[in-house]
Write a protein that holds these residues in place. Sequence first.
Motif, mmCIF file in Angstrom:
data_model
loop_
_atom_site.group_PDB
_atom_site.id
_atom_site.type_symbol
_atom_site.label_atom_id
_atom_site.label_comp_id
_atom_site.label_asym_id
_atom_site.label_seq_id
_atom_site.Cartn_x
_atom_site.Cartn_y
_atom_site.Cartn_z
ATOM 1 N N GLY A 58 0.846 -1.180 0.000
ATOM 2 C CA GLY A 58 0.000 0.000 0.000
ATOM 3 C C GLY A 58 0.885 1.233 0.000
ATOM 4 O O GLY A 58 1.826 1.350 -0.774
ATOM 5 N N GLU A 111 -1.526 -15.161 -8.854
ATOM 6 C CA GLU A 111 -1.713 -13.708 -8.727
ATOM 7 C C GLU A 111 -2.826 -13.363 -7.743
ATOM 8 O O GLU A 111 -3.877 -13.995 -7.719
ATOM 9 N N SER A 146 -5.046 -10.100 -5.821
ATOM 10 C CA SER A 146 -5.406 -8.684 -5.714
ATOM 11 C C SER A 146 -5.278 -8.268 -4.255
ATOM 12 O O SER A 146 -5.647 -9.026 -3.356
ATOM 13 N N LEU A 147 -4.772 -7.061 -4.030
ATOM 14 C CA LEU A 147 -4.491 -6.611 -2.670
ATOM 15 C C LEU A 147 -4.926 -5.161 -2.500
ATOM 16 O O LEU A 147 -4.586 -4.303 -3.313
ATOM 17 N N VAL A 148 -5.688 -4.910 -1.430
ATOM 18 C CA VAL A 148 -6.073 -3.549 -1.049
ATOM 19 C C VAL A 148 -5.598 -3.344 0.379
ATOM 20 O O VAL A 148 -6.030 -4.047 1.290
ATOM 21 N N PHE A 154 -9.217 1.193 -3.119
ATOM 22 C CA PHE A 154 -9.910 0.264 -4.019
ATOM 23 C C PHE A 154 -9.775 0.709 -5.478
ATOM 24 O O PHE A 154 -9.650 -0.120 -6.383
ATOM 25 N N GLU A 172 -6.477 -0.413 -7.094
ATOM 26 C CA GLU A 172 -6.484 -1.824 -7.526
ATOM 27 C C GLU A 172 -7.324 -1.994 -8.786
ATOM 28 O O GLU A 172 -6.960 -2.764 -9.687
ATOM 29 N N ARG A 187 -5.217 -0.852 -11.640
ATOM 30 C CA ARG A 187 -4.176 -1.851 -11.920
ATOM 31 C C ARG A 187 -4.736 -3.004 -12.747
ATOM 32 O O ARG A 187 -4.059 -3.533 -13.645
ATOM 33 N N LEU A 188 -5.984 -3.373 -12.458
ATOM 34 C CA LEU A 188 -6.624 -4.478 -13.161
ATOM 35 C C LEU A 188 -7.230 -4.046 -14.495
ATOM 36 O O LEU A 188 -7.684 -4.893 -15.261
ATOM 37 N N TRP A 208 -16.694 -8.297 -7.788
ATOM 38 C CA TRP A 208 -15.461 -8.951 -7.336
ATOM 39 C C TRP A 208 -15.730 -10.132 -6.402
ATOM 40 O O TRP A 208 -14.833 -10.537 -5.676
ATOM 41 N N ARG A 245 -13.227 -12.878 -7.032
ATOM 42 C CA ARG A 245 -11.830 -12.465 -7.195
ATOM 43 C C ARG A 245 -11.030 -12.844 -5.953
ATOM 44 O O ARG A 245 -11.483 -12.663 -4.831
ATOM 45 N N LEU A 264 -9.039 -11.740 -3.654
ATOM 46 C CA LEU A 264 -8.691 -10.417 -3.145
ATOM 47 C C LEU A 264 -8.478 -10.505 -1.644
ATOM 48 O O LEU A 264 -9.256 -11.161 -0.933
#
Length: 324
Positions: free
Chosen positions: A87, A156, A158-160, A175, A178, A181-182, A210, A213, A215
């Motif tokens: 982050g 892979e 996803s990270l928040v 959010f 991300e 990025r996607l 999502w 996903r 995440l």
Amino acid sequence: RPVFDDVATDAAEELYRRLCSGDLATEAVARARRELDRDDQGRPVPAHAWASLELLATRVPGFAINPDEIPVRDAVPTPGGIYRILGTRMRVLTEGFVGRRRELQVLGRILRHGRWTPHGEAECAVAGALVVGMKGQGKSCLVGRALDRHQQDSGELSLVVLHGKLDELQLLEAFRIEAVRLGDDAAEAMLKDASRATPQRIERLLCHHWRERRLVIVLDDFEQNLEIPGVGEARLEPLAAALLEVLLPVCRDEQPKLLVTSTARFALPAFLAGTLADVPLGALDGASVRKLWVRGRSAELASIAPNAWSTLCERFGRNARILD
């Protein structure tokens, strides 16, 4: 009779002049304060009015008072350093993590399957985990290591990541980053939907778009969102409470998962009780202390004997941050 306030007039003149010249509000206020202070120095009796001119904002603006100074920014880890940033401010180890095997196994199972077995109870579904312990015990680094392992196992991720005191702008921005990025335009549109409150925008995104996903949402240093009384459990501040009321049911029932680090436990509404696994984190155990010595004996610990190292670690309470 009219009442004159020359100082206020001067301040307003400088403030609007700067704004009309294209300065940001933060810069305009800083320069107006500086002009008032400069004028004060030529008065027989200083008014000290510059201190009363303030800018109210929902987040730290981050400007330098001295225009010749470079603004202070969070330190960025140097290439090859042992830390990295998740982050914007969550610092975790890049290498050299030792110990915490049981805690890593618990977090790994929660991230993969959303399941947790409380001590002496049956297995249950959870939204994620609360990693709780004193400052310096390595909560953020534990979460960072668990995320690394999860990504190695599952591909892979996803990270928040949200750090410290929450505000709505920070929440939406994390959010949105991300989603960008996607390359997810639909997610960006949901987050921009001003007809809904911020927690409801996030709920809509996670429940629908999502929901499948992989995440992980991280709330680091979450104690900054708690009202901590002298006795009893801490209470959630309003935005934190509204956010958890959205995240916990979604992360329990769908693919996304939630990890929280905090120095204090907090009370949840009855309908959300048990949705966060409790992962307490204390001092490093003896085996981890010995591993740290083995890791460092060829360099900075070369002149320290094992017994002397153990004694030193005890004096520091086997605190992971101090020993690293």
